[in-house]
Design a protein around this motif. Structure first.
Motif, PDB file in Angstrom:
ATOM      1  N   ARG A 166       5.559   1.211   7.191  1.00 44.89           N
ATOM      2  CA  ARG A 166       6.418   0.213   6.554  1.00 44.89           C
ATOM      3  C   ARG A 166       7.633  -0.133   7.423  1.00 44.89           C
ATOM      4  O   ARG A 166       8.141  -1.259   7.372  1.00 44.89           O
ATOM      5  CB  ARG A 166       6.868   0.744   5.190  1.00 44.89           C
ATOM      6  N   THR A 167       8.097   0.822   8.217  1.00 40.41           N
ATOM      7  CA  THR A 167       9.251   0.585   9.083  1.00 40.41           C
ATOM      8  C   THR A 167       8.996  -0.614   9.996  1.00 40.41           C
ATOM      9  O   THR A 167       9.865  -1.479  10.168  1.00 40.41           O
ATOM     10  CB  THR A 167       9.542   1.831   9.936  1.00 40.41           C
ATOM     11  N   PHE A 168       7.814  -0.675  10.583  1.00 39.57           N
ATOM     12  CA  PHE A 168       7.485  -1.758  11.508  1.00 39.57           C
ATOM     13  C   PHE A 168       7.176  -3.054  10.759  1.00 39.57           C
ATOM     14  O   PHE A 168       7.528  -4.149  11.210  1.00 39.57           O
ATOM     15  CB  PHE A 168       6.294  -1.342  12.373  1.00 39.57           C
ATOM     16  N   GLU A 169       6.546  -2.936   9.603  1.00 40.29           N
ATOM     17  CA  GLU A 169       6.159  -4.124   8.841  1.00 40.29           C
ATOM     18  C   GLU A 169       7.373  -4.850   8.291  1.00 40.29           C
ATOM     19  O   GLU A 169       7.429  -6.091   8.311  1.00 40.29           O
ATOM     20  CB  GLU A 169       5.210  -3.715   7.717  1.00 40.29           C
ATOM     21  N   ILE A 170       8.363  -4.117   7.806  1.00 44.43           N
ATOM     22  CA  ILE A 170       9.595  -4.740   7.320  1.00 44.43           C
ATOM     23  C   ILE A 170      10.304  -5.457   8.460  1.00 44.43           C
ATOM     24  O   ILE A 170      10.733  -6.612   8.332  1.00 44.43           O
ATOM     25  CB  ILE A 170      10.521  -3.690   6.673  1.00 44.43           C
ATOM     26  N   SER A 171      10.429  -4.776   9.593  1.00 46.30           N
ATOM     27  CA  SER A 171      11.147  -5.357  10.727  1.00 46.30           C
ATOM     28  C   SER A 171      10.457  -6.596  11.260  1.00 46.30           C
ATOM     29  O   SER A 171      11.110  -7.465  11.854  1.00 46.30           O
ATOM     30  CB  SER A 171      11.284  -4.308  11.840  1.00 46.30           C
ATOM     31  N   ALA A 172       9.138  -6.707  11.068  1.00 43.98           N
ATOM     32  CA  ALA A 172       8.396  -7.879  11.537  1.00 43.98           C
ATOM     33  C   ALA A 172       8.629  -9.102  10.668  1.00 43.98           C
ATOM     34  O   ALA A 172       8.174 -10.197  11.023  1.00 43.98           O
ATOM     35  CB  ALA A 172       6.906  -7.565  11.571  1.00 43.98           C
ATOM     36  N   CYS A 173       9.332  -8.941   9.549  1.00 42.26           N
ATOM     37  CA  CYS A 173       9.535 -10.049   8.622  1.00 42.26           C
ATOM     38  C   CYS A 173      10.927 -10.661   8.712  1.00 42.26           C
ATOM     39  O   CYS A 173      11.283 -11.518   7.892  1.00 42.26           O
ATOM     40  CB  CYS A 173       9.252  -9.584   7.190  1.00 42.26           C
ATOM     41  N   GLY A 174      11.718 -10.227   9.682  1.00 40.50           N
ATOM     42  CA  GLY A 174      13.018 -10.851   9.900  1.00 40.50           C
ATOM     43  C   GLY A 174      14.023 -10.577   8.812  1.00 40.50           C
ATOM     44  O   GLY A 174      14.786 -11.478   8.419  1.00 40.50           O
ATOM     45  N   THR A 175      14.050  -9.335   8.332  1.00 41.17           N
ATOM     46  CA  THR A 175      15.006  -8.981   7.289  1.00 41.17           C
ATOM     47  C   THR A 175      15.661  -7.649   7.636  1.00 41.17           C
ATOM     48  O   THR A 175      15.110  -6.859   8.406  1.00 41.17           O
ATOM     49  CB  THR A 175      14.304  -8.898   5.922  1.00 41.17           C
ATOM     50  N   LEU A 176      16.833  -7.399   7.085  1.00 36.88           N
ATOM     51  CA  LEU A 176      17.532  -6.143   7.354  1.00 36.88           C
ATOM     52  C   LEU A 176      16.859  -5.011   6.583  1.00 36.88           C
ATOM     53  O   LEU A 176      16.570  -5.135   5.392  1.00 36.88           O
ATOM     54  CB  LEU A 176      18.994  -6.244   6.936  1.00 36.88           C
ATOM     55  N   GLN A 177      16.648  -3.913   7.277  1.00 38.59           N
ATOM     56  CA  GLN A 177      16.042  -2.725   6.677  1.00 38.59           C
ATOM     57  C   GLN A 177      17.047  -1.579   6.663  1.00 38.59           C
ATOM     58  O   GLN A 177      17.684  -1.290   7.680  1.00 38.59           O
ATOM     59  CB  GLN A 177      14.817  -2.315   7.500  1.00 38.59           C
TER      60      GLN A 177
END
Length: 378
Positions: free
Chosen positions: A296-307
């Motif tokens: 999920r760490t990589f998938e969230i970052s691939a969506c252009g949002t702050l994690q």
């Protein structure tokens, strides 16, 4: 929500002799629209940027999927689609086939198995007896190591997404063990480039493992006040569930497209790893500590949002904390950072865009599978 806050400020200013509140409200709306457009525009440039191509190897690969269906099916799709761009021939194993008979006709250069729990090890042994290399990419380390430590020894090459499991498999007699986390499949996980239909301040997508419930419960009221929405199973475990159930979509598995839409349309995504020590759902009697980031760490970052993610030792190998991702170690720190980034749009946006750029450059399935093939074939 930000528009409403700015509009309220505008009305207050009007009461002190400032301009017409309708005009100030319009200005506030235009500001929000500009910021949204700016974020989407820069994200578009990042994802369309040309990057050096990965080599296409003259290899014949037989890919064996997990056989587990959802939620593993999207990973199977990511791996098989990516392999098609990296090797000259790719064959997909279908459930019910006899693997040893299949390789007799195909004579692949490698049989690559995802997860391996649904593939009888005697079939892997039969493939190896024919002189064909085999590899397994384990999906859930260290949570089911009681099971995977025995099956891993049947493969020539073992790839694990948890660094702390490398020694486990090596000590169990596996000759070639390599640390290889998952990644983002950018056909699934990418920013919404037009105005997203999802408009949230905070989101969490995932199951209510007990460590997550216990971590979030002390601040759940404040998180809800900041706009938190939760999607996942078991969240009725939360004592406050009856009070906040209109903020919790219970019992729903979300596919990649819907998940990516929520990620991209949310200002801040929370990522809280599950515990490797929860005995009711894990098979990890060795008590192996998890130090590596989840997919999920990589998938969230691939969506252009702050994690905002709970700190893990390996995280800085992939993203620079404070620059490409933000971490927390306590509920209080999480809440403080949420409050900061919800009121500092530019800082939030720049971290999100840097994470997007880093992911598309370094953390796609093309990156990972190229590394896997290099490890095996040089």
């Amino acid at each position: 929500m930000l528009t409403e806050k700015l509009a309220v400020s505008a009305i207050a200013a009007f009461g002190n002799g400032a301009a017409d509140p309708s005009q100030l409200g319009r200005t506030a709306g235009l500001k929000v629209g500009y910021e949204e457009g700016y974020l989407r525009g820069r994200a578009s440039v990042i994802i369309q940027q040309e990057r050096p191509p990965f080599p296409v190897r003259n290899l014949k690969i037989l890919y064996v999927g997990s056989g587990k269906g959802f939620p593993y099916a999207p990973i199977d799709e990511a791996i098989s689609a990516t392999l098609q761009t990296l090797v000259s021939e790719l064959f997909i194993y279908e459930q019910g086939q006899v693997l040893s008979d299949l390789v007799t006709g195909l004579r692949p250069d490698l049989v690559l198995v995802l997860d391996g729990m649904e593939m009888p090890t005697e079939q892997i042994d039969a493939v190896r007896a024919k002189g064909i290399p085999t590899a397994v990419w384990l999906t859930d380390d260290p949570y089911y190591t009681d099971i995977t430590v025995s099956l891993a020894s049947h493969y020539d090459y073992v790839f694990t997404l948890e660094r702390n499991c490398v020694d486990l498999y090596s000590n169990a007699g596996c000759a070639h063990v390599h640390y290889l986390p998952f990644a983002a499949y950018t056909e699934h996980y990418r920013p919404t480039l037009s105005r997203s239909p999802v408009r949230r301040n905070l989101s969490f997508i995932g199951s209510a493992y007990w460590n997550r419930v216990q971590f979030l419960q002390p601040i759940i009221g404040e998180l809800i006040a900041h706009g938190l929405m939760i999607n996942g199973i078991w969240w009725d475990r939360l004592p406050e569930y009856p009070q906040f159930q209109d903020h919790i979509e219970l019992g729903k598995w979300m596919g990649p497209a819907e998940t990516a839409e929520v990620y991209s349309g949310t200002k801040i995504i929370l990522n809280l790893h599950r515990s490797p020590f929860e005995e009711t759902v894990n098979n990890n009697t060795a008590g192996i500590l998890a130090v590596s980031p989840n997919p999920r760490t990589f998938e969230i970052s691939a969506c252009g949002t702050l994690q905002l993610v709970d700190a893990r030792d390996d995280l800085a190998l992939f993203y620079t904390p404070g620059k490409e991702i933000e971490t927390f170690s306590s509920p209080e720190e999480l809440l403080l950072k949420i409050q900061f980034y919800l009121t500092h749009e530019q800082e939030r946006r720049e971290i999100a865009l840097r994470a997007l750029e880093r992911t598309y450059r370094d953390h796609t399935y093309s990156n990972r599978l190229d590394e896997l093939l290099r490890y095996i074939f040089g």
